[in-house]
Design a protein around this motif. Sequence first.
Motif, PDB file in Angstrom:
ATOM      1  N   MET A   1       5.957 -14.675  18.150  1.00  0.00           N
ATOM      2  CA  MET A   1       5.118 -15.309  19.174  1.00  0.00           C
ATOM      3  C   MET A   1       3.656 -15.279  18.737  1.00  0.00           C
ATOM      4  O   MET A   1       3.131 -14.224  18.389  1.00  0.00           O
ATOM      5  N   ASN A   2       3.004 -16.430  18.743  1.00  0.00           N
ATOM      6  CA  ASN A   2       1.585 -16.486  18.379  1.00  0.00           C
ATOM      7  C   ASN A   2       0.716 -16.196  19.591  1.00  0.00           C
ATOM      8  O   ASN A   2       1.058 -16.575  20.716  1.00  0.00           O
ATOM      9  N   GLU A   3      -0.408 -15.565  19.355  1.00  0.00           N
ATOM     10  CA  GLU A   3      -1.395 -15.353  20.421  1.00  0.00           C
ATOM     11  C   GLU A   3      -2.578 -16.265  20.109  1.00  0.00           C
ATOM     12  O   GLU A   3      -3.221 -16.135  19.070  1.00  0.00           O
ATOM     13  N   ILE A   4      -2.823 -17.230  21.012  1.00  0.00           N
ATOM     14  CA  ILE A   4      -3.872 -18.223  20.795  1.00  0.00           C
ATOM     15  C   ILE A   4      -4.965 -18.009  21.831  1.00  0.00           C
ATOM     16  O   ILE A   4      -4.675 -17.870  23.025  1.00  0.00           O
ATOM     17  N   TYR A   5      -6.206 -17.980  21.385  1.00  0.00           N
ATOM     18  CA  TYR A   5      -7.334 -17.777  22.303  1.00  0.00           C
ATOM     19  C   TYR A   5      -8.165 -19.048  22.378  1.00  0.00           C
ATOM     20  O   TYR A   5      -8.474 -19.651  21.350  1.00  0.00           O
ATOM     21  N   ILE A   6      -8.468 -19.453  23.597  1.00  0.00           N
ATOM     22  CA  ILE A   6      -9.268 -20.658  23.772  1.00  0.00           C
ATOM     23  C   ILE A   6     -10.536 -20.335  24.557  1.00  0.00           C
ATOM     24  O   ILE A   6     -10.599 -19.368  25.320  1.00  0.00           O
ATOM     25  N   GLY A   7     -11.552 -21.162  24.321  1.00  0.00           N
ATOM     26  CA  GLY A   7     -12.786 -21.079  25.083  1.00  0.00           C
ATOM     27  C   GLY A   7     -13.023 -22.408  25.764  1.00  0.00           C
ATOM     28  O   GLY A   7     -12.787 -23.459  25.166  1.00  0.00           O
ATOM     29  N   ILE A   8     -13.442 -22.384  26.998  1.00  0.00           N
ATOM     30  CA  ILE A   8     -13.635 -23.609  27.769  1.00  0.00           C
ATOM     31  C   ILE A   8     -15.118 -23.799  28.041  1.00  0.00           C
ATOM     32  O   ILE A   8     -15.796 -22.870  28.499  1.00  0.00           O
ATOM     33  N   LEU A   9     -15.631 -24.988  27.747  1.00  0.00           N
ATOM     34  CA  LEU A   9     -17.027 -25.319  28.053  1.00  0.00           C
ATOM     35  C   LEU A   9     -17.036 -26.136  29.343  1.00  0.00           C
ATOM     36  O   LEU A   9     -16.738 -27.322  29.331  1.00  0.00           O
ATOM     37  N   GLY A  10     -17.363 -25.488  30.446  1.00  0.00           N
ATOM     38  CA  GLY A  10     -17.414 -26.193  31.727  1.00  0.00           C
ATOM     39  C   GLY A  10     -16.273 -25.762  32.636  1.00  0.00           C
ATOM     40  O   GLY A  10     -15.123 -25.682  32.198  1.00  0.00           O
ATOM     41  N   LEU A  11     -16.615 -25.457  33.901  1.00  0.00           N
ATOM     42  CA  LEU A  11     -15.582 -25.046  34.855  1.00  0.00           C
ATOM     43  C   LEU A  11     -15.733 -25.866  36.139  1.00  0.00           C
ATOM     44  O   LEU A  11     -15.697 -25.357  37.239  1.00  0.00           O
ATOM     45  N   GLY A  12     -15.902 -27.180  35.944  1.00  0.00           N
ATOM     46  CA  GLY A  12     -15.958 -28.098  37.078  1.00  0.00           C
ATOM     47  C   GLY A  12     -14.551 -28.560  37.432  1.00  0.00           C
ATOM     48  O   GLY A  12     -13.587 -27.803  37.313  1.00  0.00           O
ATOM     49  N   THR A  13     -14.442 -29.812  37.860  1.00  0.00           N
ATOM     50  CA  THR A  13     -13.156 -30.348  38.306  1.00  0.00           C
ATOM     51  C   THR A  13     -12.090 -30.206  37.224  1.00  0.00           C
ATOM     52  O   THR A  13     -11.009 -29.675  37.466  1.00  0.00           O
ATOM     53  N   VAL A  14     -12.383 -30.702  36.020  1.00  0.00           N
ATOM     54  CA  VAL A  14     -11.364 -30.709  34.970  1.00  0.00           C
ATOM     55  C   VAL A  14     -11.114 -29.300  34.445  1.00  0.00           C
ATOM     56  O   VAL A  14      -9.963 -28.869  34.292  1.00  0.00           O
ATOM     57  N   GLY A  15     -12.193 -28.556  34.199  1.00  0.00           N
ATOM     58  CA  GLY A  15     -12.032 -27.200  33.691  1.00  0.00           C
ATOM     59  C   GLY A  15     -11.178 -26.342  34.614  1.00  0.00           C
ATOM     60  O   GLY A  15     -10.305 -25.584  34.159  1.00  0.00           O
ATOM     61  N   SER A  16     -11.410 -26.477  35.916  1.00  0.00           N
ATOM     62  CA  SER A  16     -10.614 -25.704  36.883  1.00  0.00           C
ATOM     63  C   SER A  16      -9.148 -26.111  36.822  1.00  0.00           C
ATOM     64  O   SER A  16      -8.244 -25.271  36.913  1.00  0.00           O
ATOM     65  N   GLY A  17      -8.904 -27.419  36.667  1.00  0.00           N
ATOM     66  CA  GLY A  17      -7.524 -27.901  36.551  1.00  0.00           C
ATOM     67  C   GLY A  17      -6.839 -27.323  35.325  1.00  0.00           C
ATOM     68  O   GLY A  17      -5.664 -26.940  35.379  1.00  0.00           O
ATOM     69  N   VAL A  18      -7.568 -27.253  34.230  1.00  0.00           N
ATOM     70  CA  VAL A  18      -7.008 -26.702  32.988  1.00  0.00           C
ATOM     71  C   VAL A  18      -6.595 -25.248  33.188  1.00  0.00           C
ATOM     72  O   VAL A  18      -5.478 -24.838  32.838  1.00  0.00           O
ATOM     73  N   VAL A  19      -7.495 -24.464  33.783  1.00  0.00           N
ATOM     74  CA  VAL A  19      -7.181 -23.051  34.018  1.00  0.00           C
ATOM     75  C   VAL A  19      -5.971 -22.918  34.939  1.00  0.00           C
ATOM     76  O   VAL A  19      -5.056 -22.117  34.694  1.00  0.00           O
ATOM     77  N   GLN A  20      -5.943 -23.764  35.974  1.00  0.00           N
ATOM     78  CA  GLN A  20      -4.855 -23.681  36.946  1.00  0.00           C
ATOM     79  C   GLN A  20      -3.498 -23.982  36.295  1.00  0.00           C
ATOM     80  O   GLN A  20      -2.508 -23.285  36.524  1.00  0.00           O
TER      81      GLN A  20
END
Lengths: 427, 427
Positions: free
Chosen positions: A1-20
């Motif tokens: 199993m790979n462990e992948i780390y991501i960073g998100i620039l912006g936590l508006g409408t789309v960013g929140s959807g991505v996290v959700q």
Amino acid sequence: MNEIYIGILGLGTVGSGVVQILTSNAEDITNRTNSHIHVKKVLVRNLQTPRSVSGDFTLTDQPDDILQDPDIDIIIEVMGGIEPARTYILEALRHGKNVVTANKDLLALHGHELLDAAKAAGKDLYFEASVAGGIPIIAALKQSLAANKISTVIGIINGTTNYILTAMTEQGRNYEEVLKEAQSLGYAEADPTSDVEGLDAARKLAILSSIAFNSRVTINDVYVDGISRITAEDIAYAKELDSCIKLLAIAKHQDDGLEIRVHPAILPKSHPLASVSGVFNAVYIVGDAVGETMFFGRGAGSLPTGSAVVSDIMQVVRNMETQSTSAINCTCYYDLPLKKSDDFHTSFYIRMRVKDEPRVLATLALLFAEANVSFATIIQKQKANQEAELVLVTHPIYESQLREALDSVKAYSKVLSIHNVIRFEAN
Amino acid sequence: MNEIYIGILGLGTVGSGVVQILTSNAEDITNRTNSHIHVKKVLVRNLQTPRSVSGDFTLTDQPDDILQDPDIDIIIEVMGGIEPARTYILEALRHGKNVVTANKDLLALHGHELLDAAKAAGKDLYFEASVAGGIPIIAALKQSLAANKISTVIGIINGTTNYILTAMTEQGRNYEEVLKEAQSLGYAEADPTSDVEGLDAARKLAILSSIAFNSRVTINDVYVDGISRITAEDIAYAKELDSCIKLLAIAKHQDDGLEIRVHPAILPKSHPLASVSGVFNAVYIVGDAVGETMFFGRGAGSLPTGSAVVSDIMQVVRNMETQSTSAINCTCYYDLPLKKSDDFHTSFYIRMRVKDEPRVLATLALLFAEANVSFATIIQKQKANQEAELVLVTHPIYESQLREALDSVKAYSKVLSIHNVIRFEAN
């Protein structure tokens, strides 16, 4: 199993959807990618703003915290706008990170630079979410329909204008009234210019055209006209013509070049796009092998756009696992000429008010005939004060012919006003 | 530039389309894959049969000429049927070749075995063309919508039955007459059983369901019912109900398991699938993030199916270049239970002939009520001989309730006949 780390620039409408989505569908996402995907850090403008989503990540207001974090494999750019998004993406690629973005403004202007940078870095730059939200239209053009020469792409790719035109059509209401309602419902912004004047659709069309025809098209190459002059009367006449009015984003590969235009168009009800209502988007594509196809869905919103972003992330994760990032970046192998609007050859709908007197129609027909313009359909309605309303639908003509005809028609004393001129899009 | 050699098994409708596209779009295909793709050999049954396509390839009637040719990188299986196609594909994979197939019959029965063999060989097995011709629905489910939990897949995925039902709807004609016409036009086969009884759609639905829900579904798991009992009368009543009748391939992931069924269904005109006419196919998908989407296009034919096969070939070529074949093979991570038809919960349309006498409707309503069946809509029409036709649309019920109610209704002396029972598919 790979462990992948991501960073998100912006936590508006789309960013929140991505996290959700990454949170709620974590099990499926892990199975489908053979990887655990962790959101490590999220860039926000203000650390104090309350957030609708939470998780095992750090908020930061320092971009370099993310862009230079050696653990982070993929940067998700969902802040929008040209700068600093462009600089951040270029820096992320330079630091050896793959990038997923939903930024249509940026791609429509600087797509080539960004894709070149991704290629140079040997990294992926995915941007499915930049056009038509959750509808997988970029992947379709780049991969699933890759066997085809694409001749036509027609999109309903702006939900705000489609909502307004649908409400005007279904309720017979006027533009200003429906726009205000759309603003109060959150379907239109306080400053609606970008949507209603066609700029948002033009950006997306530049991206679609570049991919469909393998030739660079930027926002500056797109002929753009908006919907603000469409009235309830025009929509009622369109109905009489067994048609509807849609803001269409049209891209055609013709013998004499690429024709790339966004404008309101009268579209026959038999066209697959005619039944695309409300905030829905759809893209109609004709390929030489596949024939007619259409892709339909939600073009905006937190979760639909997030669906495209997270599906892109998953593809990047698969590419990382097989060490095949950067397999498909810039696809502009050609440099096709762009047609000017003078060379667009379309039918036009012309609505005008004239004196209801003998020989007026005959004179008008002659004036149009002098510019070599003839008609497919004529509707005449008597109005008060010995006036008549005329709706003329021309056979396909060049814009120069239209201008020449309208110049002489306007000079004719029996013509009181020309209310509107709208292009036709035939099947 | 890579030189890629392919071998094609079968030079019928699809095989000819593949050769034609590879020839006519060679320049674009080369640009898009950074490779020259050469058809080296084609397996045919009879070397003497005249062929509509030609090229720089050898015809052979010996499968091992292709399967064991060390130069050949990709085998295209477009012969159809279970055997010898299955054996050839397994042998091709054992010989280290990637495989692209359009074979729905084979995948719906032996998909798991073939995908396991591809994984063991470290090779690709692509099969976009097996469902809905040129519509890129497999790629959408496997990749572009991968972020989603899919709850619903509904397809119009058999062109023959959609052609027949569309002609019956538009022209008010009867099934037998339209079927004969479809046969003479080549839209239906001399033995139409596989199409009109829903088996073809069931095979495609088995493939779609397996991918959408990540759980194995074979043709034997699909509840199947065909269109041969649909009459012009039923279609006329559907219109009165502001609906149409379509052969739907329905797959739903519900709390108590997977519901996988193919049957004619009454569909409201407001549903995106309702406007899919003639030989066109479409697949409607609901995902938890993306919401409603629909993919529309030609589901059969030489070039549309060839479009899917050649686009698959191009993806395999890209995977070969990045040494990433076998990245996505079997995706059945779960083993979800399959619901029996007794547990399907739907509305039903029931058309029957009764004596036109007082208290008949009241008695019928009581008989249905005893099985806990109530109605959303009732249409009654007077007929000759003191008879009446009744169309009842139930609220959602279980099939067991329907059977119980119909048993007592049939025993009621005032009921002359039950003409038809058709499921409803609500929005």
